[in-house]
Enzyme design. Structure first.
Site, PDB file in Angstrom:
ATOM      1  N   GLU A   1      -5.512  36.012  65.933  1.00  0.00           N
ATOM      2  CA  GLU A   1      -5.735  37.349  64.977  1.00  0.00           C
ATOM      3  C   GLU A   1      -6.471  36.957  64.188  1.00  0.00           C
ATOM      4  OE1 GLU A   1      -2.574  39.878  62.690  1.00  0.00           O
ATOM      5  OE2 GLU A   1      -1.690  38.367  64.248  1.00  0.00           O
TER       6      GLU A   1
ATOM      7  N   HIS B   1      -0.247  31.192  58.960  1.00  0.00           N
ATOM      8  CA  HIS B   1      -0.327  33.223  58.969  1.00  0.00           C
ATOM      9  C   HIS B   1      -0.145  33.542  57.442  1.00  0.00           C
ATOM     10  CE1 HIS B   1       2.773  36.470  58.964  1.00  0.00           C
ATOM     11  NE2 HIS B   1       1.788  36.820  59.976  1.00  0.00           N
TER      12      HIS B   1
ATOM     13  N   ASP C   1      -3.145  32.726  64.275  1.00  0.00           N
ATOM     14  CA  ASP C   1      -3.572  33.473  62.650  1.00  0.00           C
ATOM     15  C   ASP C   1      -4.759  32.734  62.029  1.00  0.00           C
ATOM     16  OD1 ASP C   1      -1.569  35.415  62.551  1.00  0.00           O
ATOM     17  OD2 ASP C   1      -0.366  33.762  62.993  1.00  0.00           O
TER      18      ASP C   1
ATOM     19  N   GLU D   1      -1.057  32.935  71.200  1.00  0.00           N
ATOM     20  CA  GLU D   1      -1.980  33.596  70.100  1.00  0.00           C
ATOM     21  C   GLU D   1      -1.860  32.898  69.035  1.00  0.00           C
ATOM     22  OE1 GLU D   1      -0.365  36.901  66.567  1.00  0.00           O
ATOM     23  OE2 GLU D   1       0.631  34.540  67.028  1.00  0.00           O
TER      24      GLU D   1
ATOM     25  N   HIS E   1       3.488  32.731  70.588  1.00  0.00           N
ATOM     26  CA  HIS E   1       3.376  33.121  69.632  1.00  0.00           C
ATOM     27  C   HIS E   1       3.695  32.323  68.264  1.00  0.00           C
ATOM     28  CE1 HIS E   1       4.943  35.582  65.872  1.00  0.00           C
ATOM     29  NE2 HIS E   1       3.676  36.243  66.236  1.00  0.00           N
TER      30      HIS E   1
END
Length: 247
Positions: free
Chosen positions: A112, A52, A39, A37, A10
Site C-alpha cells: 500500500e 502506517h 504500508d 499487506e 494485515h
C-alpha cells in the site's frame, strides 16, 4: 481478475505482532501466511520505509513526522516495545528490507502506497520504481508480482507512469457511484474496500465489471465466508490466529 492469494496478513502479522515490522512478517509466516499487506511512505531522504502513520508516537517512539527523519534514523527508532517487551529493538524497516525478506520466504505482497500529505506523486513514483527494480527478473520472466494499492489517485497515477508493469488496486472506504469510470481511467485491476461498506449488489457489480474485489479488514471466519459467498476475491485480516491462510 484476481490471480493473487485470497487471505493476507494485515500489516504483516495482524494483531499478533507490532505492525509493519520484520517481526510482524516473521509472525505471519509462523501462522502459515505467505501473503501480506503493508504500508509504505517516504523518509526525509526519499527512501521508502514501511510504516502506517505519517506521525511518530503510536507505533514508533518519538515525535514529529516520518518524513522529518532519514531512513537510517527511523530504523534506529523503537517500533516494537509498545506492543510487547519481546519485540523491543524492532525499528522501522526500509521497503528494500521487507522486499528482500518476502522474496526470500516466497511471501506475496500487497504494497500500500501511503503518502504523507503533499507527497502523493513522489511516493507513488519512488515506491513503484523500487518494486519494479527489485523484481526486474520476475517481470522479464512473466512471474506473479506484488500488487501496488493506494487510496491516493495521484499516487496510483504516478505509480502507473513509473512502473506500468506492476498491477495496481484502488483503495476506497466505500465504493463510489462512479467507481467504474475512475477504475478504468486509473488502469487498476482491482477495487479494495472496507468490508463494512460492501453490499452483495455492489460486489456483483464490481465482478461484472471485470475487476478483482478485495476487502479490508476482515476479522472473523464467519464474515470471511460470507464475503467469499458474495464473490469477494481476497481480504486482509488482523486475526491470523482465527482465519487460516488458505481460508
Amino acid at each position: 481478475m484476481w490471480p493473487y492469494p485470497r487471505t493476507l496478513a494485515h500489516r504483516g502479522g495482524g494483531t499478533l505482532a507490532p505492525e509493519n515490522t520484520l517481526a510482524a512478517l516473521r509472525c505471519g509466516l509462523a501462522y502459515g501466511y505467505r501473503a501480506v499487506e503493508f504500508d509504505v511512505m517516504l523518509a526525509s531522504d526519499g527512501v521508502p520505509v514501511v510504516v502506517h502513520d505519517p506521525e511518530l508516537g503510536r507505533t514508533v517512539a518519538g515525535s514529529g513526522h516520518v518524513n522529518d527523519y532519514t531512513a537510517a534514523q527511523l530504523g534506529a527508532m523503537e517500533a516494537g516495545a509498545w506492543f510487547a517487551p519481546q519485540f523491543a529493538g524492532e525499528g522501522v524497516p526500509t521497503l528494500a528490507a521487507v522486499l528482500a525478506y518476502c522474496k526470500a520466504q516466497r511471501i506475496w505482497m500487497n504494497i500500500e502506497i501511503k503518502p504523507a500529505p503533499g507527497f502523493d506523486v513522489q511516493t507513488g513514483t519512488l515506491v513503484a520504481r523500487a518494486a519494479r527494480d527489485y523484481f526486474a527478473q520476475e517481470i522479464a520472466a512473466g512471474q506473479l508480482l506484488p500488487l501496488l494499492s493506494s487510496f491516493s489517485i495521484e499516487a496510483l497515477q504516478a505509480a502507473r507512469q513509473a512502473a506500468p508493469e506492476l498491477a495496481r488496486g484502488w483503495l476506497v472506504e466505500q465504493i463510489p457511484d462512479d467507481w467504474a469510470r475512475t477504475a478504468k481511467e486509473l488502469g487498476v485491476v482491482a477495487i479494495h474496500c472496507d468490508h463494512l461498506q460492501l453490499t452483495p449488489e455492489l460486489a456483483r457489480e464490481v465482478k461484472r465489471g471485470g475487476f478483482g474485489l478485495f476487502c479490508y479488514t476482515v476479522n472473523t471466519p464467519e464474515r470471511a465466508s460470507e464475503l467469499l459467498a458474495w464473490g469477494v476475491d481476497g481480504m486482509c485480516t488482523d486475526r491470523i490466529d482465527l482465519i487460516g491462510a488458505a481460508e
